[in-house]
Design an enzyme around this catalytic site. Structure first.
Site, PDB file in Angstrom:
ATOM      1  N   CYS A  21      30.647  41.011  31.698  1.00  0.00           N
ATOM      2  CA  CYS A  21      29.878  41.608  32.792  1.00  0.00           C
ATOM      3  C   CYS A  21      28.465  41.977  32.374  1.00  0.00           C
ATOM      4  O   CYS A  21      27.657  42.372  33.220  1.00  0.00           O
ATOM      5  CB  CYS A  21      30.615  42.821  33.340  1.00  0.00           C
ATOM      6  SG  CYS A  21      32.057  42.375  34.336  1.00  0.00           S
ATOM      7  N   LYS A  24      25.691  40.083  34.260  1.00  0.00           N
ATOM      8  CA  LYS A  24      25.301  40.367  35.653  1.00  0.00           C
ATOM      9  C   LYS A  24      23.797  40.580  35.764  1.00  0.00           C
ATOM     10  O   LYS A  24      23.150  41.087  34.841  1.00  0.00           O
ATOM     11  CB  LYS A  24      26.023  41.618  36.138  1.00  0.00           C
ATOM     12  CG  LYS A  24      27.513  41.438  36.347  1.00  0.00           C
ATOM     13  CD  LYS A  24      28.198  42.731  36.744  1.00  0.00           C
ATOM     14  CE  LYS A  24      27.883  43.125  38.163  1.00  0.00           C
ATOM     15  NZ  LYS A  24      28.748  44.246  38.616  1.00  0.00           N
ATOM     16  N   ASP A  54      29.784  47.270  47.514  1.00  0.00           N
ATOM     17  CA  ASP A  54      31.185  47.529  47.196  1.00  0.00           C
ATOM     18  C   ASP A  54      31.799  46.364  46.438  1.00  0.00           C
ATOM     19  O   ASP A  54      31.155  45.334  46.204  1.00  0.00           O
ATOM     20  CB  ASP A  54      31.980  47.820  48.474  1.00  0.00           C
ATOM     21  CG  ASP A  54      32.950  48.974  48.299  1.00  0.00           C
ATOM     22  OD1 ASP A  54      33.572  49.057  47.223  1.00  0.00           O
ATOM     23  OD2 ASP A  54      33.072  49.807  49.212  1.00  0.00           O
ATOM     24  N   ASP A  95      38.672  43.699  41.497  1.00  0.00           N
ATOM     25  CA  ASP A  95      37.921  44.009  42.712  1.00  0.00           C
ATOM     26  C   ASP A  95      38.841  44.240  43.905  1.00  0.00           C
ATOM     27  O   ASP A  95      38.553  45.068  44.779  1.00  0.00           O
ATOM     28  CB  ASP A  95      36.937  42.886  43.037  1.00  0.00           C
ATOM     29  CG  ASP A  95      35.745  42.835  42.094  1.00  0.00           C
ATOM     30  OD1 ASP A  95      35.487  43.866  41.440  1.00  0.00           O
ATOM     31  OD2 ASP A  95      35.093  41.795  42.012  1.00  0.00           O
ATOM     32  N   SER A 145      35.414  22.874  39.557  1.00  0.00           N
ATOM     33  CA  SER A 145      34.834  22.803  38.212  1.00  0.00           C
ATOM     34  C   SER A 145      33.559  21.978  38.245  1.00  0.00           C
ATOM     35  O   SER A 145      33.422  21.057  39.049  1.00  0.00           O
ATOM     36  CB  SER A 145      35.837  22.186  37.236  1.00  0.00           C
ATOM     37  OG  SER A 145      36.195  20.876  37.650  1.00  0.00           O
TER      38      SER A 145
END
EC number: 2.7.9.3
Length: 352
Positions: A21, A24, A54, A95, A145
């Site tokens: 992460c 990001k 969110d 999530d 892919s």
């Protein structure tokens, strides 16, 4: 050069400029990109969109049952392909749990640099992700892919949630307590790992926390004492806390000394193992955070540390917080604890 054509150990992370992460986009960049996005008002059934940043979108099917949809993918944070697949899948599924939902199926998202990564390695990545999906009780029902410059893997995940059980990041209430369900320091560990400075037990701890599914979110959402939830990922505790503050129009107070840390996080961050994303995070949202005088850099770096597959940040009725912490601990999250509160005041985070 293929993964098997060198005498040197192949490092999957060597093919990526960042990992997990920490890849990001910075919050300020993301806000700029989304600034011109059209409002969602014409779609009355879209209960949760992009307005508050969110964790997933929520669509009302019939006034009771809702669809939860999300996608998450990134570049490798570890070299073991099975572990990479497991971490990425766990992170993506989170999530849905953070919205109070239950996942029902996933689609694989795969980008691999052809000619640089052997098919056996790619297969292991996919199998790792499939294994996590199986533990969540869902199939990998398809995917897509491409040939890409860096290795990328993740999932699009679909889930369901009762309308009454939706838990947004914007519904915290003044007087709430804040609970964090996992220890902090994954970004610090990943920085140490890339420089081969993470101990074997530290690596095991990192894999254990990043592959621990946030299933408890679906249970917490059914509890009336739980008002808001979000998962702590790339923006760190401060960034996701600030999303709660801004979405709810309240102040979030975080007690720095209460923050649960991975076992070696403090020692490593004091040695300088900090990700570039930590600095980008602070540059993006620091204006919305108030720190005590002479606040140490090492603590700030942990509060801005990007968490890959981090824990849930839960805003709940203060008089029920101890009960909820005990239930979360018993459900398999030993690091879960109270870290702060939500109070009346400007939409900002105050570290105390």
């Amino acid at each position: 050069m293929s993964a098997s054509s060198s005498d040197q150990p192949f490092r999957l992370t060597s093919l990526a400029h960042g990992g997990g992460c920490g890849c990001k986009l910075a919050p300020s960049v993301l806000q700029e990109l989304l600034a011109g996005a059209p409002a969602a008002q014409p779609f009355s059934q879209l209960l949760v969109g992009t307005e508050t940043g969110d964790d997933a979108a929520v669509w009302d099917l019939d006034g009771d049952t809702c669809i939860v949809a999300t996608t998450d993918f990134f570049m490798p944070v570890v070299d073991n392909p099975d572990h990479f697949g497991r971490i990425a899948a766990t992170n993506a599924i989170s999530d849905v749990y953070a919205m109070g939902g239950t996942p029902i199926m996933a689609l694989a998202i795969l980008g691999m640099p052809l000619g640089k990564v052997d098919t056996a390695i790619v297969r292991d990545i996919l199998q790792g992700g499939t294994a996590v999906c199986a533990s969540a009780g869902i199939p990998v029902a398809g995917g897509h892919s491409i040939d890409s410059g860096e290795p990328i893997y993740g999932l699009a995940v679909i889930g369901t949630v009762r309308k009454a059980d939706i838990r947004r990041n914007a519904d915290a209430k003044a007087g709430d307590a804040l609970i964090l369900t996992k220890g902090v320091g994954v970004g610090v560990y990943s920085a140490a790992f890339k420089k081969e400075a993470l101990s074997a037990d530290g690596y095991e701890e990192m894999i254990a926390t990043t592959t621990l599914l946030n299933k408890v979110g679906a249970t917490l959402a059914k509890d009336a004492a739980v008002h808001a939830m979000t998962d702590v990922t790339g923006f760190g505790v401060l960034g996701h806390g600030l999303e709660v503050a801004r979405g709810s129009g309240l102040s979030v107070e975080i007690e720095a000394e209460r923050l649960p840390l991975l076992a070696h996080a403090e020692a490593l961050v004091r040695q300088g193992f900090v990700t570039g994303a930590s600095g980008r995070n602070w540059a993006s949202y620091g204006a919305g955070v108030r720190l005590p005088a002479d606040f140490p850099d090492w603590r700030l770096n942990l509060l801005t540390d990007p968490q890959t597959s981090g824990g849930l940040l839960v805003s709940c009725a203060a008089d029920e917080a101890d009960r909820l912490v005990a239930e979360i601990n018993a459900a398999g999250y030993p690091a879960a604890c109270r870290i702060g509160a939500v109070v009346e005041g400007p939409a900002e985070v105050r570290v105390i």
